[in-house]
Design a protein around this motif. Structure first.
Motif, PDB file in Angstrom:
ATOM      1  N   GLU A  24       0.834  -1.199   0.000  1.00 20.21           N
ATOM      2  CA  GLU A  24       0.000   0.000   0.000  1.00 20.21           C
ATOM      3  C   GLU A  24       0.868   1.248   0.000  1.00 20.21           C
ATOM      4  O   GLU A  24       1.827   1.371   0.751  1.00 20.21           O
ATOM      5  CB  GLU A  24      -0.896  -0.008   1.243  1.00 20.21           C
ATOM      6  N   ARG A  65      -5.687  -2.959  -3.039  1.00 23.25           N
ATOM      7  CA  ARG A  65      -6.812  -3.362  -3.894  1.00 23.25           C
ATOM      8  C   ARG A  65      -6.711  -2.694  -5.272  1.00 23.25           C
ATOM      9  O   ARG A  65      -6.874  -3.349  -6.301  1.00 23.25           O
ATOM     10  CB  ARG A  65      -8.135  -2.959  -3.228  1.00 23.25           C
ATOM     11  N   LYS A 117      -8.777  -8.971  -2.115  1.00 23.96           N
ATOM     12  CA  LYS A 117      -8.571  -7.576  -1.677  1.00 23.96           C
ATOM     13  C   LYS A 117      -9.890  -6.809  -1.662  1.00 23.96           C
ATOM     14  O   LYS A 117      -9.910  -5.614  -1.393  1.00 23.96           O
ATOM     15  CB  LYS A 117      -7.578  -6.850  -2.603  1.00 23.96           C
ATOM     16  N   GLY A 118     -10.973  -7.484  -2.050  1.00 21.97           N
ATOM     17  CA  GLY A 118     -12.291  -6.859  -1.901  1.00 21.97           C
ATOM     18  C   GLY A 118     -12.868  -6.235  -3.148  1.00 21.97           C
ATOM     19  O   GLY A 118     -13.864  -5.522  -3.072  1.00 21.97           O
ATOM     20  N   PRO A 153     -11.478 -13.644   3.069  1.00 26.93           N
ATOM     21  CA  PRO A 153     -12.063 -12.299   3.102  1.00 26.93           C
ATOM     22  C   PRO A 153     -11.007 -11.215   3.078  1.00 26.93           C
ATOM     23  O   PRO A 153      -9.869 -11.425   3.486  1.00 26.93           O
ATOM     24  CB  PRO A 153     -12.821 -12.280   4.431  1.00 26.93           C
ATOM     25  N   VAL A 154     -11.427 -10.057   2.606  1.00 25.45           N
ATOM     26  CA  VAL A 154     -10.580  -8.875   2.619  1.00 25.45           C
ATOM     27  C   VAL A 154     -10.483  -8.384   4.063  1.00 25.45           C
ATOM     28  O   VAL A 154     -11.314  -8.748   4.900  1.00 25.45           O
ATOM     29  CB  VAL A 154     -11.216  -7.802   1.708  1.00 25.45           C
ATOM     30  N   SER A 155      -9.474  -7.583   4.345  1.00 29.13           N
ATOM     31  CA  SER A 155      -9.334  -7.065   5.708  1.00 29.13           C
ATOM     32  C   SER A 155     -10.556  -6.213   6.045  1.00 29.13           C
ATOM     33  O   SER A 155     -11.118  -5.524   5.191  1.00 29.13           O
ATOM     34  CB  SER A 155      -8.066  -6.232   5.837  1.00 29.13           C
ATOM     35  N   SER A 185     -10.534  -2.197   5.370  1.00 27.42           N
ATOM     36  CA  SER A 185     -10.643  -1.726   3.991  1.00 27.42           C
ATOM     37  C   SER A 185     -11.995  -2.110   3.399  1.00 27.42           C
ATOM     38  O   SER A 185     -12.565  -1.360   2.604  1.00 27.42           O
ATOM     39  CB  SER A 185      -9.492  -2.257   3.136  1.00 27.42           C
ATOM     40  N   ALA A 186     -12.528  -3.282   3.795  1.00 28.51           N
ATOM     41  CA  ALA A 186     -13.855  -3.674   3.300  1.00 28.51           C
ATOM     42  C   ALA A 186     -14.911  -2.703   3.804  1.00 28.51           C
ATOM     43  O   ALA A 186     -15.816  -2.319   3.062  1.00 28.51           O
ATOM     44  CB  ALA A 186     -14.187  -5.087   3.743  1.00 28.51           C
ATOM     45  N   LYS A 224     -14.882   0.463   1.785  1.00 32.42           N
ATOM     46  CA  LYS A 224     -15.411   0.279   0.434  1.00 32.42           C
ATOM     47  C   LYS A 224     -16.932   0.070   0.455  1.00 32.42           C
ATOM     48  O   LYS A 224     -17.654   0.639  -0.364  1.00 32.42           O
ATOM     49  CB  LYS A 224     -14.717  -0.905  -0.234  1.00 32.42           C
TER      50      LYS A 224
END
Lengths: 110, 334
Positions: A37, A43, A72-73, B206-208, B211-212, B215
């Motif tokens: 990052e 992401r 990463k979503g 899953p994403v952290s 950060s999720a 978003k």
């Protein structure tokens, strides 16, 4: 059937360090640093990598960064749009050369 | 992409047995021992109440295989026993889950009984079961008792969310979230807390959480004008219907391998099972909802809440299985 591309090769990427370990170390250190990052999130960087993977048509990279984007979503909508960005740039890169074609053709034509 | 289909897909007895074996995973207990770790109880602060397996959805990741065909639901008699238990042993948090608790006829009786007994009462909802005029009074009851709502919302991409939960579920979920916002849930200053839970919509981690949450907050506001308080991300546990899906799609071995490879020793101390007791729909105690799903009771012996004399003390061992790797992957299920 034997294939040029084997998905198992992706996990063996570090074997590229055999016979040239210093170069490999420099590359992998740089690679790891790039994806940390920074001004861009991890992401966002994974989405760029996914788009580039499609532009360079690397099946290993597509495998790795599809998974990375999901983890990463990013969602499928974003990932699909990223691939369209790659497609637009690739297509645009072809098309913009048409200007060159037309310039040459105009010079040669009456 | 596959869609969830109607109809009972069947229940697999003993679904926990053999989890991880096909992937050659080291038994979880061995993984702990090799690192000099142990999973034991701390002070118990949370009571999780599973009201049963009846659900209007048949989510592909459900470790309990909840669905419309299930008949196991908590009776009023068992609810009374749970309330009595929570009165004898005060908890900081009471967490009501299912299935879809909204479909259990006596849920209001349970909510009213438990509300005065814990500072924080949570109700898990799949959102779709909270839809419709018939749920207006339940929502009013939640508002009156300041019940924290924990809503499943896996993805801001409707096609991915529907692939996990069923066609059209996202549209319904958004409508219910808007209704909850209108009632004050998730709105700053109301004191009505609305949290979301996102489980991955596939065979990946899953994403952290941080950060999720950023978003989801951005996407939900931009796309639908919906607000919420917090978002939790949990890994899918390879049990029940999710395990069946992993096996059927050829994802099982790689998924379990990923869970094992991302084992985080520092997650052990923060695991929710250390401070939680789970009560099944028929009133028996389990260490967690996952041990409940595989039929492994607390202390390896079925004890009804009416018969409990003392809570398990700090230091008591917690039953573990290979599915525990899902709770210790990455930042952990805390």
């Amino acid at each position: 059937m034997e294939m040029y591309y084997d998905p198992a090769d992706l996990a063996k990427f570090n074997e590229i360090g055999k016979d040239a370990p210093e170069l490999a170390k420099k590359f992998f250190d740089y690679y790891a640093e790039v994806f940390k990052e920074g001004e861009l999130t991890e992401r966002e960087k994974a989405l760029i990598a996914l788009a580039v993977a499609h532009a360079v048509q690397c099946p290993y990279c597509i495998d790795a960064y599809t998974r990375a984007c999901l983890e990463k979503g990013s969602n499928l909508g974003e990932m699909t749009e990223a691939v369209h960005v790659a497609a637009a740039i690739r297509g645009g890169a072809s098309l913009v050369h048409g200007v060159q074609m037309r310039r040459i053709a105009e010079k040669l034509s009456m | 992409m596959e869609r969830i289909v109607a109809g009972n897909m069947g229940i697999s007895p003993g679904i926990g047995a053999g989890v991880g074996e096909a992937a050659g995973a080291e038994p979880f207990a061995d993984a702990l021992e090799r690192r000099g770790l142990s999973l034991v109880r701390g002070e118990i602060t949370t009571l999780q109440v599973n009201t049963g397996y009846l659900c209007d959805l048949r989510c592909r990741h459900c470790h309990l295989e909840a669905g419309p065909g299930r008949t196991e639901i908590m009776s009023r008699e068992t609810m009374a026993a749970v309330v009595s238990f929570a009165r004898r042993f005060p908890f900081q948090v009471i967490d009501i889950t299912g299935g879809a608790p909204e479909l259990v006829p006596d849920l209001p009786f349970l909510l009213e009984g438990l509300a005065p007994l814990a500072p924080r009462l949570m109700l898990r909802t799949n959102l779709s079961a909270l839809n419709g005029a018939a749920r207006e009074s339940l929502l009013a009851l939640c508002v009156a008792h300041r019940v924290v709502l924990i809503a499943s919302f896996p993805s801001t991409n409707p096609s991915q969310a529907d692939a996990q939960r069923g066609a059209g579920v996202t549209e319904t979920s958004i409508a219910v979230l808007k209704k909850l916002n209108d009632a004050g849930y998730g709105v700053e200053g109301t004191g009505l807390e609305l949290d979301l839970v996102s489980n991955p919509v596939g065979a990946f981690l899953p994403v952290s959480q941080a950060s999720a949450e950023r978003k989801f907050r951005h996407d939900l506001l931009r796309k639908w004008g919906v607000a919420f308080n917090h978002l939790y991300t949990f890994a899918n546990v390879p049990l029940g219907r999710f395990r069946t899906w992993l096996l059927r799609t050829g994802n099982y071995e790689r998924y379990v391998k990923t869970l094992v490879e991302t084992f985080n020793p520092s997650a052990i101390d923060r695991l929710m099972c250390r401070t939680l007791l789970s009560v099944s729909w028929d009133g028996y105690l389990y260490d967690c909802d996952f041990n409940l799903s595989v039929g492994r009771p607390n202390g390896e012996r079925k004890v009804h809440v009416l018969d409990v004399r003392d809570l398990p003390p700090p230091g008591d061992p917690i039953a573990v299985g290979e599915y525990c790797y899902a709770c210790t992957a990455g930042s952990g299920f805390t």
